[in-house]
Design a protein around this motif. Structure first.
Motif, PDB file in Angstrom:
ATOM      1  N   ALA A   1       0.802  -1.224   0.000  1.00  0.00           N
ATOM      2  CA  ALA A   1       0.000   0.000   0.000  1.00  0.00           C
ATOM      3  C   ALA A   1       0.835   1.274   0.000  1.00  0.00           C
ATOM      4  CB  ALA A   1      -0.933   0.002   1.204  1.00  0.00           C
TER       5      ALA A   1
ATOM      6  N   ALA B   1      -5.719  -6.373   1.656  1.00  0.00           N
ATOM      7  CA  ALA B   1      -6.939  -5.624   1.953  1.00  0.00           C
ATOM      8  C   ALA B   1      -7.685  -6.313   3.086  1.00  0.00           C
ATOM      9  CB  ALA B   1      -7.819  -5.545   0.706  1.00  0.00           C
TER      10      ALA B   1
ATOM     11  N   TRP C   1      -9.906  -1.252  -2.279  1.00  0.00           N
ATOM     12  CA  TRP C   1      -9.074  -0.545  -3.244  1.00  0.00           C
ATOM     13  C   TRP C   1      -9.959  -0.004  -4.357  1.00  0.00           C
ATOM     14  CZ3 TRP C   1      -4.380   1.131  -2.485  1.00  0.00           C
ATOM     15  CH2 TRP C   1      -3.620   0.540  -1.489  1.00  0.00           C
TER      16      TRP C   1
ATOM     17  N   TYR D   1      -7.024   3.335  -1.129  1.00  0.00           N
ATOM     18  CA  TYR D   1      -7.614   2.407  -0.157  1.00  0.00           C
ATOM     19  C   TYR D   1      -8.555   3.233   0.707  1.00  0.00           C
ATOM     20  CZ  TYR D   1      -7.793  -1.671   2.941  1.00  0.00           C
ATOM     21  OH  TYR D   1      -8.203  -2.777   3.666  1.00  0.00           O
TER      22      TYR D   1
END
Length: 108
Positions: free
Chosen positions: A5, A27, A35, A89
């Protein structure tokens, strides 16, 4: 390709023989975060995107997973291209946040 990330300098290379790639991000859909693709060159097509939860014992909550995106170069593209693809995100109902961008190169 697995992208962390905070990693923003990755260069994604496409070529005549490599017109599709899979990008994976860690995630956790249980938080509501996901995302989001915020920008991409017009010559890139999103083939698919899905969330795959990690395996966990029955009854576990808050288990993370992986967001998987398949990207493809549009057919008939001529000449080399340089672009940038950006992700965020965030929760869809509160989409503000910092974009994580990668350079994309296509060399036929």
């Amino acid at each position: 390709i697995f992208i962390h990330a905070t990693y923003c300098t990755l260069i994604i290379n496409f070529s005549k023989n490599k017109t599709q790639i899979t990008v994976r991000f860690k995630a956790n859909a249980t938080t509501g975060y996901r995302w989001l693709l915020t920008s991409k060159p017009s010559w890139i097509k999103v083939v698919s995107s899905k969330y795959i939860p990690d395996k966990a014992p029955k009854g576990f909550v808050g288990v993370g997973g992986v967001s998987v995106w398949k990207l493809k170069i549009i057919s008939g593209l001529r000449g080399s291209r340089l672009g940038e693809i950006c992700w965020r995100y965030a929760q869809p109902w509160q989409p503000q946040g910092d974009d994580k961008c990668q350079k994309i190169v296509y060399i036929p």
